[in-house]
Scaffold this motif. Structure first.
Motif, PDB file in Angstrom:
ATOM      1  N   ARG A   1       1.011  -0.964   0.082  1.00 57.95           N
ATOM      2  CA  ARG A   1       0.092  -0.035  -0.329  1.00 57.95           C
ATOM      3  C   ARG A   1       1.021   1.610   0.115  1.00 57.95           C
ATOM      4  O   ARG A   1       1.414   1.240   1.365  1.00 57.95           O
ATOM      5  CB  ARG A   1      -0.704  -0.013   1.590  1.00 57.95           C
ATOM      6  N   VAL A   2       0.453   2.322  -0.517  1.00 62.14           N
ATOM      7  CA  VAL A   2       1.007   3.272  -0.553  1.00 62.14           C
ATOM      8  C   VAL A   2      -0.086   4.965  -0.351  1.00 62.14           C
ATOM      9  O   VAL A   2      -1.138   4.449  -0.730  1.00 62.14           O
ATOM     10  CB  VAL A   2       1.907   3.707  -2.044  1.00 62.14           C
ATOM     11  N   ALA A   3       0.613   5.798   0.184  1.00 60.08           N
ATOM     12  CA  ALA A   3      -0.086   6.961   0.239  1.00 60.08           C
ATOM     13  C   ALA A   3       0.502   7.932   0.098  1.00 60.08           C
ATOM     14  O   ALA A   3       2.151   8.291  -0.188  1.00 60.08           O
ATOM     15  CB  ALA A   3      -0.769   7.699   1.790  1.00 60.08           C
ATOM     16  N   PHE A   4      -0.180   9.083  -1.045  1.00 63.05           N
ATOM     17  CA  PHE A   4       0.584  10.638  -1.494  1.00 63.05           C
ATOM     18  C   PHE A   4       0.281  11.095  -0.361  1.00 63.05           C
ATOM     19  O   PHE A   4      -1.773  12.073  -1.190  1.00 63.05           O
ATOM     20  CB  PHE A   4       0.541  10.592  -3.043  1.00 63.05           C
ATOM     21  N   LEU A   5       1.010  12.704  -0.139  1.00 62.35           N
ATOM     22  CA  LEU A   5      -0.094  14.100   0.002  1.00 62.35           C
ATOM     23  C   LEU A   5       1.005  14.617  -1.167  1.00 62.35           C
ATOM     24  O   LEU A   5       1.828  15.180  -0.911  1.00 62.35           O
ATOM     25  CB  LEU A   5       0.658  13.714   1.753  1.00 62.35           C
ATOM     26  N   GLY A   6      -0.454  15.884  -0.968  1.00 67.84           N
ATOM     27  CA  GLY A   6      -0.035  17.532  -1.892  1.00 67.84           C
ATOM     28  C   GLY A   6      -0.564  16.873  -2.575  1.00 67.84           C
ATOM     29  O   GLY A   6      -0.716  15.692  -3.712  1.00 67.84           O
ATOM     30  N   GLY A   7      -0.783  18.150  -4.150  1.00 70.30           N
ATOM     31  CA  GLY A   7      -0.670  18.143  -4.972  1.00 70.30           C
ATOM     32  C   GLY A   7      -0.856  19.364  -5.758  1.00 70.30           C
ATOM     33  O   GLY A   7      -0.722  20.347  -4.286  1.00 70.30           O
ATOM     34  N   TYR A   8      -0.977  20.039  -6.219  1.00 71.02           N
ATOM     35  CA  TYR A   8      -1.684  21.051  -7.126  1.00 71.02           C
ATOM     36  C   TYR A   8      -2.900  21.958  -7.192  1.00 71.02           C
ATOM     37  O   TYR A   8      -4.102  20.815  -6.746  1.00 71.02           O
ATOM     38  CB  TYR A   8      -1.304  20.962  -8.568  1.00 71.02           C
ATOM     39  N   GLY A   9      -2.491  23.677  -6.516  1.00 73.37           N
ATOM     40  CA  GLY A   9      -4.099  23.381  -6.326  1.00 73.37           C
ATOM     41  C   GLY A   9      -4.773  23.411  -4.897  1.00 73.37           C
ATOM     42  O   GLY A   9      -4.129  23.150  -4.240  1.00 73.37           O
ATOM     43  N   GLU A  10      -5.569  23.021  -5.213  1.00 73.40           N
ATOM     44  CA  GLU A  10      -7.131  22.693  -4.270  1.00 73.40           C
ATOM     45  C   GLU A  10      -6.448  21.236  -3.850  1.00 73.40           C
ATOM     46  O   GLU A  10      -7.023  20.927  -2.511  1.00 73.40           O
ATOM     47  CB  GLU A  10      -8.213  22.663  -4.359  1.00 73.40           C
ATOM     48  N   ASP A  11      -5.315  20.575  -4.633  1.00 73.69           N
ATOM     49  CA  ASP A  11      -5.281  19.216  -3.410  1.00 73.69           C
ATOM     50  C   ASP A  11      -4.159  19.324  -3.033  1.00 73.69           C
ATOM     51  O   ASP A  11      -3.481  18.291  -2.849  1.00 73.69           O
ATOM     52  CB  ASP A  11      -4.355  18.445  -4.978  1.00 73.69           C
ATOM     53  N   HIS A  12      -3.455  19.955  -2.446  1.00 66.72           N
ATOM     54  CA  HIS A  12      -2.075  20.731  -1.846  1.00 66.72           C
ATOM     55  C   HIS A  12      -2.202  19.686  -0.330  1.00 66.72           C
ATOM     56  O   HIS A  12      -1.406  19.650   0.608  1.00 66.72           O
ATOM     57  CB  HIS A  12      -2.175  22.042  -1.174  1.00 66.72           C
ATOM     58  N   ASP A  13      -3.167  19.885   0.573  1.00 66.59           N
ATOM     59  CA  ASP A  13      -4.062  18.586   1.434  1.00 66.59           C
ATOM     60  C   ASP A  13      -4.420  17.299   0.776  1.00 66.59           C
ATOM     61  O   ASP A  13      -4.728  16.430   2.080  1.00 66.59           O
ATOM     62  CB  ASP A  13      -4.640  19.388   2.693  1.00 66.59           C
ATOM     63  N   ARG A  14      -4.346  17.256  -0.130  1.00 70.00           N
ATOM     64  CA  ARG A  14      -4.988  15.854  -0.592  1.00 70.00           C
ATOM     65  C   ARG A  14      -3.937  14.397  -0.367  1.00 70.00           C
ATOM     66  O   ARG A  14      -2.799  14.687  -0.083  1.00 70.00           O
ATOM     67  CB  ARG A  14      -4.740  15.410  -2.452  1.00 70.00           C
TER      68      ARG A  14
END
Length: 286
Positions: A217-230
């Motif tokens: 299993r893997v989890a990614f934190l963050g992203g561009y724009g509104e996905d900064h806390d995804r």
């Protein structure tokens, strides 16, 4: 979208809250560390060597404090070595600092080594064996390199076979025995084990600033724009990351993250927000 709250992990003792936090990290064993000074460096001014405190907080809450003299890093990355020593590195390598970008101090706080690893450090993480994993951002696209604590380079990863050059190391996770990275531009998930061929998995999550891995299993934190806390979850196959779910990561009280620092260590992503006196943790294994 499901929300997941961080859990408190470690806190800087209140005795030191009057000092300025220059840098902070969490090591491969879960201890938290801070580099403190009496004042912040003046923007744009030449920075003379300064005295600093290196404060370590262990699992039992006990604090260890060491005085470091003649520290030179303006915007430092830091680490704790298994032998009790310390690493302080400047994120930017100025021309006149050639050979002095990284300072290694012994357990008593005495400078023992200096060397340079290249400008534009995005991540610096010390592994359980005492090696330094350095990821660079795009102003100096050196990729990912592994160094000894005496300045010997052990590994150079500047491109992903069959994919692209590593122009910016967005996310880097260093556990006790393996490193994981997610670099710009195609954001493949790289599994890096010393003295083994790097494994590359395709990945559709873009812009993540931290990654955690546990089993398959893997989890990614963050992203561009509104996905900064995804918080994007996936499962590992032989050649890809298959998305499974997505949510939002919040502070322990359920409030948004805002500006933060992150450190990836195995199944854990440690998060720190202003005023940077406490670390919280998300644990994928939980």
């Amino acid at each position: 979208m499901r929300k997941t709250a961080l859990v408190p992990h470690a806190r800087l003792p209140r005795t030191y809250h009057s000092r300025h936090v220059l840098g902070s990290t969490v090591d491969a064993f879960g201890a938290a560390h801070w580099l403190l000074a009496d004042r912040l460096p003046d923007p744009g001014a030449d920075l003379p060597p300064y005295d600093a405190l290196f404060v370590s907080v262990h699992d039992d809450g006990g604090a260890e404090v060491t005085e470091l003299s003649a520290v030179r890093a303006r915007w430092p990355h830091l680490g704790r070595l298994p032998d009790g020593g310390f690493v302080v590195a400047s994120s930017r390598a100025r021309r006149y600092e050639d050979g002095n970008q990284v300072q290694v101090f012994d357990a008593l706080g005495r400078e023992s080594w200096t060397f340079s690893v290249g400008d534009a450090i995005e991540h610096l993480l010390v592994d359980a064996a005492g090696d330094l994993w350095v990821g660079h951002f795009d102003e100096n696209p050196l990729g990912i390199r592994r160094w000894s604590a005496t300045g010997q380079i052990h590994e150079v990863l500047d491109h992903v076979p069959g994919v692209a050059w590593i122009t910016d190391c967005y996310a880097l996770n260093v556990s006790r025995s393996v490193a994981w990275a997610c670099p710009y531009t195609d954001f493949p998930l790289l599994e890096i084990r010393p003295d083994q061929e790097m494994r590359v998995r395709t990945n559709t999550v873009r812009g993540a600033k931290a990654v955690a891995v546990h089993g398959n299993r893997v989890a990614f934190l963050g992203g561009y724009g509104e996905d900064h806390d995804r918080l994007a979850y996936g499962e590992l196959t032989e050649a890809s990351v298959e998305p499974t779910a997505a949510g939002r990561l919040t502070l322990p009280a359920g409030t948004p993250l805002g500006r933060r620092r992150v450190v990836g260590r195995g199944s854990r992503i440690y998060v720190q927000v202003e005023p940077y006196t406490a670390w919280c943790v998300f644990d994928l294994s939980g």
